[in-house]
Design an enzyme around this catalytic site. Sequence first.
Site, PDB file in Angstrom:
ATOM      1  N   CYS B  85       5.611 -14.714 -15.476  1.00 43.20           N
ATOM      2  CA  CYS B  85       4.513 -13.813 -15.603  1.00 43.20           C
ATOM      3  C   CYS B  85       4.386 -14.046 -17.231  1.00 43.20           C
ATOM      4  CB  CYS B  85       4.737 -12.460 -15.268  1.00 43.20           C
ATOM      5  SG  CYS B  85       4.725 -12.453 -13.381  1.00 43.20           S
ATOM      6  N   CYS B 216       1.527  -0.181  -9.619  1.00 45.58           N
ATOM      7  CA  CYS B 216       1.623  -1.721  -9.428  1.00 45.58           C
ATOM      8  C   CYS B 216       0.505  -2.338 -10.096  1.00 45.58           C
ATOM      9  CB  CYS B 216       1.636  -2.179  -8.034  1.00 45.58           C
ATOM     10  SG  CYS B 216       3.040  -1.298  -7.224  1.00 45.58           S
ATOM     11  N   SER B 217       0.738  -3.437 -10.790  1.00 44.49           N
ATOM     12  CA  SER B 217      -0.476  -4.269 -11.161  1.00 44.49           C
ATOM     13  C   SER B 217      -1.188  -5.029  -9.920  1.00 44.49           C
ATOM     14  CB  SER B 217       0.088  -5.174 -12.405  1.00 44.49           C
ATOM     15  OG  SER B 217       1.048  -6.224 -11.894  1.00 44.49           O
ATOM     16  N   LYS B 339      -2.224  -3.521 -15.223  1.00 41.82           N
ATOM     17  CA  LYS B 339      -2.489  -2.482 -13.811  1.00 41.82           C
ATOM     18  C   LYS B 339      -3.828  -2.591 -13.795  1.00 41.82           C
ATOM     19  CE  LYS B 339      -1.836   0.731 -11.386  1.00 41.82           C
ATOM     20  NZ  LYS B 339      -2.732  -0.059 -10.523  1.00 41.82           N
ATOM     21  N   HIS B 343      -3.938  -9.013 -13.662  1.00 41.54           N
ATOM     22  CA  HIS B 343      -2.586  -9.842 -14.031  1.00 41.54           C
ATOM     23  C   HIS B 343      -2.915 -11.252 -13.198  1.00 41.54           C
ATOM     24  CE1 HIS B 343       1.300 -10.903 -15.010  1.00 41.54           C
ATOM     25  NE2 HIS B 343       1.995 -10.361 -14.087  1.00 41.54           N
TER      26      HIS B 343
END
Lengths: 396, 396
Positions: B85, B216-217, B339, B343
Site C-alpha cells: 500500500c 477500516c478503510s 478511510k 484506498h
Amino acid sequence: MSVSIIGTSHSKFGRLEDKTIYDLILEAGRGALADSGLTGEDIDAVFFANYGSMDFNNQSHLGPFMVEIDPGLRFKPCVRVEGACASGSVAVYEAIKGIESGRYKNVLVVGAEKMTSLNGKGVTATLAKASYMPLEGEHGYTFPGLYAELGKGYMAHFGISEEELADTLARISVKAHTNAMQNPLAQMQNGSNMEYALHVSDKNPMVAYPLKLSDCSLVSDGGAAVVLTTTERAKELKDKVVEISAISMMCDHISIVEGKRHNWEHEAIRRAFNKCLDETGLTLADINLAEVHDCFTINELVIYEALGLTEPGKGREAVLDGSVFLGGRLPVNTSGGLKAKGHPVGATGVSMHVLAAKQLMGEAIGAQVEGAQNAVTVNVGGSGGTNVISILRRVK
Amino acid sequence: MSVSIIGTSHSKFGRLEDKTIYDLILEAGRGALADSGLTGEDIDAVFFANYGSMDFNNQSHLGPFMVEIDPGLRFKPCVRVEGACASGSVAVYEAIKGIESGRYKNVLVVGAEKMTSLNGKGVTATLAKASYMPLEGEHGYTFPGLYAELGKGYMAHFGISEEELADTLARISVKAHTNAMQNPLAQMQNGSNMEYALHVSDKNPMVAYPLKLSDCSLVSDGGAAVVLTTTERAKELKDKVVEISAISMMCDHISIVEGKRHNWEHEAIRRAFNKCLDETGLTLADINLAEVHDCFTINELVIYEALGLTEPGKGREAVLDGSVFLGGRLPVNTSGGLKAKGHPVGATGVSMHVLAAKQLMGEAIGAQVEGAQNAVTVNVGGSGGTNVISILRRVK
C-alpha cells in the site's frame, strides 16, 4: 559517476524442491554480501527483482523481507521492482541510479523466482499476465504463442523459409545446451543435438509454430545477487573490478500483436545498445561476450541483429560462421542461456550481470572466454515491452 | 538537487464500474502531463505504482503500458514498483532519485489500482499477500487482523482501556468522514457520527477486535499522477511551486506478529520522519497539515505518536484537543484519508502527494488549510514493513 560490482552470488537453477522463495532470497542476498566483504550495516539500500511471487508463491510485498538478509538492513529502503522477465536488470538499473544520485554508496540487488511451486499448473497463465491481456492473453496467447508471432513475422518480413529458420533455431538451441554442459549451475546439463532439435517428434513437439519445445526456455527456481558501489570505492576494496560502464532501459508498446511495433525486430534493443555504445565509446567489435535473453531461440536470433552483429534478416550468418559460439568473435550465452541454464524470471537479469562479471574477472561460471574485457547483457520483459542493456568492463 | 511537482491529477476514488486499470492509468498519466504543460517527449522516465493488478486484473508487467499514455514516451524507461500500500510513495521516491542522479530532468509518476473488479471476492486474500504469509496470511490473518494486533498491542503496552481506545478510534473515523464531505473526489461523502462509530451494531460489526467496520478503510478504484522536475526548472515553468523537500524510505521486518518489531508503535516512521526533519531543518511545529496512512484508524493514532505530535501512548490527546482536526495545529487527512476518501492501494501514495501539493498551492481538493506552507505525507505498506515519509514545501 561510475558503478562497479564488488560481490556476486548465483544459485543452482532448476527445480529446487527444498527451497522456498524466502530461502532463495536469503541465500542470494547473504552470498553476495559475503562475497563483497561488506556487512548489512554498510549497505544503504536493497533492490529486489521478482515477477510473479503473488501468483507463484501466494506472497507479494517482498521488499521488506530483504531486512531478514542481515540485521544491518533494518530501516534501509528496500524496493521491489517488476518488469516481467527483465525485472532483474531493472533492479540493477534502479540501483545504479541510487548510487548516481548520491543517496547510496553500497547497494545490494537480489533477484529471485520460485516457479515450480505451482507444479506446472498455471505457470504459463501467470507468465501470460506479462502480455497485454486484452489483446493477447485473453485471446489465448501464451508466451510461446507471442514469440511464435515474432518467428512468423521474421520469416514473412525477411523472406526466410521455414526450413532455414528451423535449422538456425536448432543450432542456437544446441549451442545453448552444449554451453550449459560446462556450467555447474545450469538446469540442463545433458546436452542436445541437431537430430533432436531440428525435427518435430514426440519428445520435441511443435509448441507454437514455428517454435518447438527445443526452442523454449525453462521453468526454473533460482536466485542471484550483486553488490554495487562506486568504481572508485570498488578499486580500493577489490583486486578485480568489473564496472557497469553503461546501462540503458527502453520500453516499447507492450503488445506485439497490436501492430504498433514491428514483429520482426527489436528496435528498442537496438536503440538502447547504441546508447550504451555511445556512452562507453566502444563499438561492437570491442565486446567479447554477450548474455542475451533467449527465452525463445527466435529472440536470440533477433537480438543478434539488434546488436548489429549482422544485417537485419541475416542473423543466421552469425550462427553459420561460428561468431556466436565459444571461440567466435562474440560468444553468446556461454552459460547456456535461459534455454539451458534456466530462467527463474525475476533472477534472470541479475544472473546475466553475475555471469558477465565473473567472465570478465576470469572466474567464469562455465566456459571461460579468455582475456575478455567487455561484455554486454540483454534482458527482455514480455515480448519486448521492457528492454535493459548493460555494458560491463573490467577496469582493474 | 531539489525536486518539485509541476503537474498533478487525481481521479474520483470509489467503485468506478466503467473504468479498467488501463483507463485509470491513461487518465491519470495524461491528466498530470496536461497539467504540467509538458509533452511525452519532455518526459525522461515514468514510474508506475501498483500492488495487485496480477490478481485484481489478471495483468502484470504494466511498466511498458505507460508508453500508451503519450506517443513521446516510446523508448523511455518505465518502471513498475511495488511496496504494497506504499507503492505510490515508493514510485515518487524512485522518481526523485532518478532526477537526483542526473539521468532525468522530467519524470512522470502514475499510481493506479482497480480493486473492485473481483467484486469483493478475494480482495482480502490478495491484500493478505502483503503480509508475511508463512506466519500471517497462511494462519488466517488478513489485514484487519494484523492491524487488530497493533490495536491490542497498543492497549496492552500503554495500558489503554478498551473503552478509551474505542472512543479515540471512533473520533478519528468520524473526522475522516466529516472531512471527506468536502472532498468531491472522495469515495464516501455522507459523513458519519459518533453514535454509529462508537458502537458495535448490525451496520458496524466488529471486524477484528478491537477494530470495527468504522475503523477500516475502503476497497477502491482510482488513479493519481504527478510530474516532477528540478525545483529550479519548476520555478521557471510555474507560478506556484511545491517542492518535495525531503523523502525518506525505511523498511522494517515484514511481520508484525513475529515479535521482531514492536506491535504498539512504528519505529521506522519515527526514524524516517526525523530524517526528513533533519534534512529540511524544520520541526513538527512548522508542518501545517498531514496526509497519513489511516488504512485502519489505529494506524492513524499510532502515526500521531511516530510524528511526535504527542508522547507515545498519548495520541488520544491530539484527538481530544482538536490538534488533528481542521483548524487544529496539524490537520490530519483533510481529504478524508484512506478511510473515507478511499484506498486504491497503488494510487494512495501518489494521491497523498497530490493532495499535499494542492493544499500548499492553495487549491485544496476538499477543505483548504489556509496559508499552509509545509505538509507531511506518511505512506505505509503492509503492517509497517514499508514506510515512506515526505515533507512538501511551497517554494514559490
